[in-house]
Structures are given as C-alpha cells and as structure tokens.
Scaffold this motif. Structure first.
Motif, PDB file in Angstrom:
ATOM      1  N   CYS A  25      54.098  14.736 109.787  1.00  0.00           N
ATOM      2  CA  CYS A  25      54.154  14.112 108.720  1.00  0.00           C
ATOM      3  C   CYS A  25      54.498  15.261 107.503  1.00  0.00           C
ATOM      4  CB  CYS A  25      53.136  13.381 108.110  1.00  0.00           C
ATOM      5  SG  CYS A  25      51.546  14.115 108.101  1.00  0.00           S
ATOM      6  N   ARG A  27      56.575  18.026 105.499  1.00  0.00           N
ATOM      7  CA  ARG A  27      57.819  18.242 104.873  1.00  0.00           C
ATOM      8  C   ARG A  27      57.865  19.555 104.294  1.00  0.00           C
ATOM      9  NH1 ARG A  27      57.720  14.458 107.717  1.00  0.00           N
ATOM     10  NH2 ARG A  27      58.556  12.433 107.523  1.00  0.00           N
ATOM     11  N   TYR A  34      54.766  19.761 102.025  1.00  0.00           N
ATOM     12  CA  TYR A  34      54.326  18.141 101.287  1.00  0.00           C
ATOM     13  C   TYR A  34      53.955  17.360 102.429  1.00  0.00           C
ATOM     14  CZ  TYR A  34      56.926  19.778  97.401  1.00  0.00           C
ATOM     15  OH  TYR A  34      57.257  20.917  96.363  1.00  0.00           O
ATOM     16  N   ILE A  35      53.027  16.496 102.553  1.00  0.00           N
ATOM     17  CA  ILE A  35      52.715  15.607 103.366  1.00  0.00           C
ATOM     18  C   ILE A  35      53.258  14.201 103.134  1.00  0.00           C
ATOM     19  CG2 ILE A  35      50.778  14.336 104.597  1.00  0.00           C
ATOM     20  CD1 ILE A  35      49.164  16.858 104.267  1.00  0.00           C
ATOM     21  N   ALA A  36      54.082  13.760 103.971  1.00  0.00           N
ATOM     22  CA  ALA A  36      54.472  12.109 103.934  1.00  0.00           C
ATOM     23  C   ALA A  36      53.311  11.233 104.092  1.00  0.00           C
ATOM     24  CB  ALA A  36      55.618  11.973 104.839  1.00  0.00           C
ATOM     25  N   CYS A  40      50.845  10.071 107.391  1.00  0.00           N
ATOM     26  CA  CYS A  40      49.821  10.766 107.676  1.00  0.00           C
ATOM     27  C   CYS A  40      48.523   9.712 108.286  1.00  0.00           C
ATOM     28  CB  CYS A  40      49.130  11.353 106.423  1.00  0.00           C
ATOM     29  SG  CYS A  40      47.375  12.099 106.547  1.00  0.00           S
ATOM     30  N   ASN A  72      53.673  14.820  96.284  1.00  0.00           N
ATOM     31  CA  ASN A  72      53.730  14.717  97.714  1.00  0.00           C
ATOM     32  C   ASN A  72      54.723  13.664  98.196  1.00  0.00           C
ATOM     33  OD1 ASN A  72      51.749  16.699  99.905  1.00  0.00           O
ATOM     34  ND2 ASN A  72      51.403  16.992  97.629  1.00  0.00           N
ATOM     35  N   ARG A  73      54.329  12.681  97.486  1.00  0.00           N
ATOM     36  CA  ARG A  73      55.038  11.250  97.872  1.00  0.00           C
ATOM     37  C   ARG A  73      56.578  11.481  97.608  1.00  0.00           C
ATOM     38  NH1 ARG A  73      53.907   6.503  99.659  1.00  0.00           N
ATOM     39  NH2 ARG A  73      51.581   6.726  99.376  1.00  0.00           N
ATOM     40  N   ALA A  76      58.285  14.309  99.607  1.00  0.00           N
ATOM     41  CA  ALA A  76      58.383  13.606 101.284  1.00  0.00           C
ATOM     42  C   ALA A  76      59.452  13.013 101.672  1.00  0.00           C
ATOM     43  CB  ALA A  76      56.971  13.210 101.694  1.00  0.00           C
ATOM     44  N   GLU A  77      60.154  12.462 100.500  1.00  0.00           N
ATOM     45  CA  GLU A  77      61.111  11.443 100.775  1.00  0.00           C
ATOM     46  C   GLU A  77      62.378  12.283 100.685  1.00  0.00           C
ATOM     47  OE1 GLU A  77      61.152   8.267  98.088  1.00  0.00           O
ATOM     48  OE2 GLU A  77      59.187   7.360  98.660  1.00  0.00           O
ATOM     49  N   SER A  81      61.623  17.290 107.565  1.00  0.00           N
ATOM     50  CA  SER A  81      60.597  17.393 108.053  1.00  0.00           C
ATOM     51  C   SER A  81      60.527  18.772 109.041  1.00  0.00           C
ATOM     52  CB  SER A  81      60.517  16.365 109.670  1.00  0.00           C
ATOM     53  OG  SER A  81      59.497  16.582 110.404  1.00  0.00           O
TER      54      SER A  81
END
Length: 96
Positions: A25, A27, A34-36, A40, A72-73, A76-77, A81
């Motif tokens: 997860c 990025r 970052y964490i998607a 997670c 992060n949200r 992550a988009e 990855s």
C-alpha cells in the motif's frame, strides 16, 4: 483507519517500511512516501521498520502533523506504487 506517513519522512524516503508491507500500500512521491489508506490493513509491520519514526496509526498522528492524514489519501491516488527497497534521498542522509 490506516497508518499515515508524516513529516519526518519528508526529504528522506527510507524504504525499510515498504519491503515489509504485506499489502503493497505504499506510494512514492517526489519527496516522501505515502500510504494508500483504503489498502492498508493496519498490520503495524511498517511502523517498527521506519528509521525516522514517521509512521503513525491515523488516530495517533501528532496534532502538528494532522494535515498528513488527508495528504496521504490524496497523494496515494496519484503517486506510483513502491514495493522494493531503494536508496534514501542523499539530502537527508547528508544531514543525519
């Protein structure tokens, strides 16, 4: 809920956390990871591996870094990855 990468990661991008993530997860942004959050699984594997203590459970993010939760949200988009270890940013290493 999910884990969140915060300010200490900015400018370093250690990837020790990436290689232990069972759900891939993470990025990679230009200056940090970052964490998607939707991917997670809250396994906690990444937090202990972060050498700069940048990863927090969403509810535990220090008040000064709360803006990293939506960041992060958002990032992550749009960031690719990352699943493999890479060298950290030289700028952060030189300042360590």
């Amino acid at each position: 809920m999910a884990y969140v990468v915060t300010a200490p990661c900015f400018g370093c991008k250690y990837t020790d956390c990436v290689v232990v993530c069972p759900c891939d997860c993470f990025r990679e942004g230009e200056q940090m990871l970052y964490i998607a959050p939707d991917e997670c699984t809250d396994c906690d594997a990444c937090r202990a591996e972060c050498p700069v203590d940048a990863i927090y459970y969403e509810d535990d993010v220090p008040e000064a870094w709360k803006e990293f939760v939506p960041l992060n949200r958002e990032m992550a988009e749009i960031c690719p990855s990352i699943v493999d270890r890479k060298e950290p940013n030289a700028r952060r290493d030189a300042n360590s």
